[in-house]
Design a protein around this motif. Sequence first.
Motif, PDB file in Angstrom:
ATOM      1  N   GLY A   1       0.823  -1.194   0.000  1.00 11.43           N
ATOM      2  CA  GLY A   1       0.000   0.000   0.000  1.00 11.43           C
ATOM      3  C   GLY A   1       0.857   1.243   0.000  1.00 11.43           C
ATOM      4  O   GLY A   1       2.087   1.181  -0.044  1.00 11.43           O
ATOM      5  N   ALA A   2       0.197   2.408   0.065  1.00  7.74           N
ATOM      6  CA  ALA A   2       0.927   3.676   0.051  1.00  7.74           C
ATOM      7  C   ALA A   2       1.889   3.766   1.228  1.00  7.74           C
ATOM      8  O   ALA A   2       2.980   4.336   1.111  1.00  7.74           O
ATOM      9  N   ALA A   3       1.492   3.198   2.377  1.00  4.17           N
ATOM     10  CA  ALA A   3       2.354   3.244   3.560  1.00  4.17           C
ATOM     11  C   ALA A   3       3.631   2.452   3.358  1.00  4.17           C
ATOM     12  O   ALA A   3       4.633   2.700   4.020  1.00  4.17           O
ATOM     13  N   ASP A   4       3.615   1.475   2.443  1.00  2.00           N
ATOM     14  CA  ASP A   4       4.791   0.634   2.198  1.00  2.00           C
ATOM     15  C   ASP A   4       5.751   1.244   1.188  1.00  2.00           C
ATOM     16  O   ASP A   4       6.918   0.858   1.126  1.00  2.00           O
ATOM     17  N   VAL A   5       5.263   2.156   0.353  1.00  2.35           N
ATOM     18  CA  VAL A   5       6.084   2.596  -0.778  1.00  2.35           C
ATOM     19  C   VAL A   5       6.439   4.073  -0.773  1.00  2.35           C
ATOM     20  O   VAL A   5       7.327   4.478  -1.510  1.00  2.35           O
ATOM     21  N   GLU A   6       5.787   4.904   0.047  1.00  3.51           N
ATOM     22  CA  GLU A   6       6.146   6.318   0.039  1.00  3.51           C
ATOM     23  C   GLU A   6       5.978   6.946   1.418  1.00  3.51           C
ATOM     24  O   GLU A   6       4.975   6.713   2.082  1.00  3.51           O
ATOM     25  N   PRO A   7       6.955   7.727   1.864  1.00  7.10           N
ATOM     26  CA  PRO A   7       6.893   8.334   3.200  1.00  7.10           C
ATOM     27  C   PRO A   7       6.181   9.683   3.185  1.00  7.10           C
ATOM     28  O   PRO A   7       6.720  10.700   3.644  1.00  7.10           O
ATOM     29  N   VAL A   8       4.971   9.700   2.644  1.00  5.76           N
ATOM     30  CA  VAL A   8       4.192  10.942   2.557  1.00  5.76           C
ATOM     31  C   VAL A   8       3.073  10.882   3.598  1.00  5.76           C
ATOM     32  O   VAL A   8       2.385   9.873   3.717  1.00  5.76           O
ATOM     33  N   LEU A   9       2.898  11.974   4.327  1.00  7.24           N
ATOM     34  CA  LEU A   9       1.862  12.015   5.350  1.00  7.24           C
ATOM     35  C   LEU A   9       0.491  12.181   4.699  1.00  7.24           C
ATOM     36  O   LEU A   9       0.285  13.088   3.889  1.00  7.24           O
ATOM     37  N   GLY A  10      -0.434  11.308   5.069  1.00  4.54           N
ATOM     38  CA  GLY A  10      -1.801  11.436   4.577  1.00  4.54           C
ATOM     39  C   GLY A  10      -2.693  12.124   5.587  1.00  4.54           C
ATOM     40  O   GLY A  10      -3.742  12.665   5.240  1.00  4.54           O
ATOM     41  N   TRP A  11      -2.257  12.125   6.850  1.00  3.58           N
ATOM     42  CA  TRP A  11      -3.072  12.704   7.909  1.00  3.58           C
ATOM     43  C   TRP A  11      -2.198  13.130   9.080  1.00  3.58           C
ATOM     44  O   TRP A  11      -1.260  12.417   9.465  1.00  3.58           O
ATOM     45  N   VAL A  12      -2.485  14.283   9.637  1.00  3.73           N
ATOM     46  CA  VAL A  12      -1.852  14.775  10.861  1.00  3.73           C
ATOM     47  C   VAL A  12      -2.973  15.244  11.779  1.00  3.73           C
ATOM     48  O   VAL A  12      -3.737  16.144  11.410  1.00  3.73           O
ATOM     49  N   THR A  13      -3.109  14.634  12.951  1.00  4.68           N
ATOM     50  CA  THR A  13      -4.206  14.971  13.857  1.00  4.68           C
ATOM     51  C   THR A  13      -4.071  16.402  14.363  1.00  4.68           C
ATOM     52  O   THR A  13      -3.034  16.755  14.949  1.00  4.68           O
ATOM     53  N   PRO A  14      -5.088  17.236  14.134  1.00  2.00           N
ATOM     54  CA  PRO A  14      -5.032  18.620  14.619  1.00  2.00           C
ATOM     55  C   PRO A  14      -4.781  18.681  16.128  1.00  2.00           C
ATOM     56  O   PRO A  14      -5.360  17.905  16.896  1.00  2.00           O
ATOM     57  N   GLU A  15      -3.911  19.564  16.507  1.00  2.00           N
ATOM     58  CA  GLU A  15      -3.521  19.782  17.903  1.00  2.00           C
ATOM     59  C   GLU A  15      -2.741  18.620  18.495  1.00  2.00           C
ATOM     60  O   GLU A  15      -2.454  18.620  19.707  1.00  2.00           O
TER      61      GLU A  15
ATOM     62  N   PRO B   1       0.930  16.259  18.632  1.00  2.00           N
ATOM     63  CA  PRO B   1       2.339  16.673  18.664  1.00  2.00           C
ATOM     64  C   PRO B   1       2.899  17.008  17.281  1.00  2.00           C
ATOM     65  O   PRO B   1       3.626  17.997  17.129  1.00  2.00           O
ATOM     66  N   ALA B   2       2.593  16.165  16.271  1.00  2.00           N
ATOM     67  CA  ALA B   2       3.117  16.430  14.926  1.00  2.00           C
ATOM     68  C   ALA B   2       2.530  17.722  14.363  1.00  2.00           C
ATOM     69  O   ALA B   2       3.242  18.526  13.734  1.00  2.00           O
ATOM     70  N   TRP B   3       1.232  17.948  14.595  1.00  2.00           N
ATOM     71  CA  TRP B   3       0.568  19.173  14.110  1.00  2.00           C
ATOM     72  C   TRP B   3       1.191  20.412  14.754  1.00  2.00           C
ATOM     73  O   TRP B   3       1.500  21.405  14.084  1.00  2.00           O
ATOM     74  N   LYS B   4       1.380  20.358  16.047  1.00  3.72           N
ATOM     75  CA  LYS B   4       1.939  21.505  16.770  1.00  3.72           C
ATOM     76  C   LYS B   4       3.357  21.823  16.324  1.00  3.72           C
ATOM     77  O   LYS B   4       3.807  22.974  16.420  1.00  3.72           O
ATOM     78  N   SER B   5       4.073  20.794  15.835  1.00  2.00           N
ATOM     79  CA  SER B   5       5.449  21.030  15.368  1.00  2.00           C
ATOM     80  C   SER B   5       5.479  21.607  13.958  1.00  2.00           C
ATOM     81  O   SER B   5       6.546  21.982  13.469  1.00  2.00           O
ATOM     82  N   GLY B   6       4.320  21.663  13.281  1.00  2.00           N
ATOM     83  CA  GLY B   6       4.250  22.245  11.944  1.00  2.00           C
ATOM     84  C   GLY B   6       4.071  21.262  10.818  1.00  2.00           C
ATOM     85  O   GLY B   6       3.941  21.661   9.657  1.00  2.00           O
ATOM     86  N   LEU B   7       4.044  19.964  11.095  1.00  2.00           N
ATOM     87  CA  LEU B   7       3.849  18.967  10.040  1.00  2.00           C
ATOM     88  C   LEU B   7       2.397  18.967   9.565  1.00  2.00           C
ATOM     89  O   LEU B   7       1.475  19.189  10.347  1.00  2.00           O
ATOM     90  N   ARG B   8       2.206  18.720   8.254  1.00  2.00           N
ATOM     91  CA  ARG B   8       0.873  18.718   7.668  1.00  2.00           C
ATOM     92  C   ARG B   8       0.744  17.578   6.659  1.00  2.00           C
ATOM     93  O   ARG B   8       1.741  17.048   6.152  1.00  2.00           O
ATOM     94  N   ALA B   9      -0.504  17.206   6.367  1.00  2.00           N
ATOM     95  CA  ALA B   9      -0.759  16.190   5.348  1.00  2.00           C
ATOM     96  C   ALA B   9      -0.160  16.647   4.024  1.00  2.00           C
ATOM     97  O   ALA B   9      -0.262  17.818   3.651  1.00  2.00           O
ATOM     98  N   GLY B  10       0.474  15.716   3.319  1.00  2.00           N
ATOM     99  CA  GLY B  10       1.134  16.027   2.050  1.00  2.00           C
ATOM    100  C   GLY B  10       2.625  16.212   2.186  1.00  2.00           C
ATOM    101  O   GLY B  10       3.351  16.176   1.183  1.00  2.00           O
ATOM    102  N   ASP B  11       3.126  16.412   3.415  1.00  2.00           N
ATOM    103  CA  ASP B  11       4.566  16.542   3.626  1.00  2.00           C
ATOM    104  C   ASP B  11       5.254  15.209   3.353  1.00  2.00           C
ATOM    105  O   ASP B  11       4.781  14.151   3.789  1.00  2.00           O
TER     106      ASP B  11
END
Length: 473
Positions: free
Chosen positions: A131-145, A147-157
């Motif tokens: 699946g996509a998780a096996d072949v590309e390190p692209v974020l599909g989702w970052v939970t609002p608020e 830890p990753a969201w607060k650090s500035g990471l977003r879906a599509g990164d």
Amino acid sequence: MSILKIIIVVLEALFALNLLIFVHELGHFLAARWRGLKVERFAIWFGKPIWSKTFNGVEYALGWIPAGGYVSLPQMATMEAIEGKTDEKAEQLPNVSPLDKIIVAFAGPLFSFLLAILFAVIVWQVGKPEGAADVEPVLGWVTPEGPAWKSGLRAGDKILEVDGHPIKTFGPPSQDSIKWRIITSEGTNIAVKYLRDGKEAMAYPTYIKQKTSWYERRALRQVYLGPIAKPVVGDVLTNSPAHLAGLKRGDEIVAINGDKILSLLAVEYAQELMTNKSIPPINLTVRRGTEEFNKEILAAAPTTPTNFPPIFGIVWLDKTNHTLTYPGPWEQIEASAKQIFATVGAVINKKNDIGVQQLGGAVMIIRVYTNFFQSEDGWRWVLWFSVVLNVNLAMLNMLPLPVLDGGHILLSFIEVVRRRAVNPKILNYIQSGFAILLIGFMAWIAFYDVGDWIRNSRSERRANEPIMFAPKK
């Protein structure tokens, strides 16, 4: 699932696991016969036999403790506490050279490795689902608020590095994955290099660990993000908001309120927010074939089961991102070996949160096989997983510890140096003691494996409860 189907699937899983054990022990058996050693018993599983049959002087048995297998060889290090007393003592039999002992001990891991190669060749020909998780390190989702969201990471990164380690995929089993590097991170803040709109940047999320009870495994680090997972409708519940909005099987949700989404988790999150009755309807952009259109939707509580939270009534199409890849045999073997080294390294590294408690045993393996056999393309997953397990079985058995094949080889080298064998009685105490410790450890791991399986089964039953909406007038 019917009781008969469950029984068949579990039997398939048991067969798959015991095939690996059988081939490993067959290596010892054939090598012992070739080198002229006395073979008393060929057993799958430990403990007192629940079935046995003697043929050509060898007892073939099935034990009651589902923890591996053994070939009883009185002229090598025995384990009477596990294997039972031998008919003939080592002192009563001809001496065996250290070289013969090494050959017999090495034959088990060799056969496991050869079986891994056989499975790897088959996977190379029939393909491995990814699946996509096996072949590309692209974020599909970052939970609002989170830890990753607060650090500035977003879906599509696109994640390039985590704590300085290059990243190739989102999820395990690869040690070059986002998830693996997060759970094995050591500092309070996790250094993440990512690519957005052609520009590299850094984020430093902290981590969160969920509280667990004494009977559960300790939770691992999370920063609350997910892989790409296309939100494609598999079905809609009758009279549900999705049904009334006209959504159909095959529809893909591509945006919410005009914002592009890459994961069904975005829709689930919007649905979850609607437990607050003050939340207004959302606008979904739906792709149906080549056409795109908008639909307004507001979650509603079903009539059955009672006290169920508001939902849209969408059943997602599973495995929308899966494709078949054809990794070469050596690529599979190498990846499996690297992951084993990475796992062992993580376990002995006291700076991260992974310990022996996170390891899985026979119950976990049966559970994984069971899940594979129930899934689409399950037989392909089974073949791939069998490559990993056989490499694991071959490598871990070469550790120079009593009971394991590597321990037998070490004892043979000690015999060469000392020019005499270790006292059989002392050897039996050492072997049996370590065997009891090993079975105790496996029982401890099985306790957590069984608990995880039971809790997961309960969650699945709740998720599969019939959901019904009242007809709209």
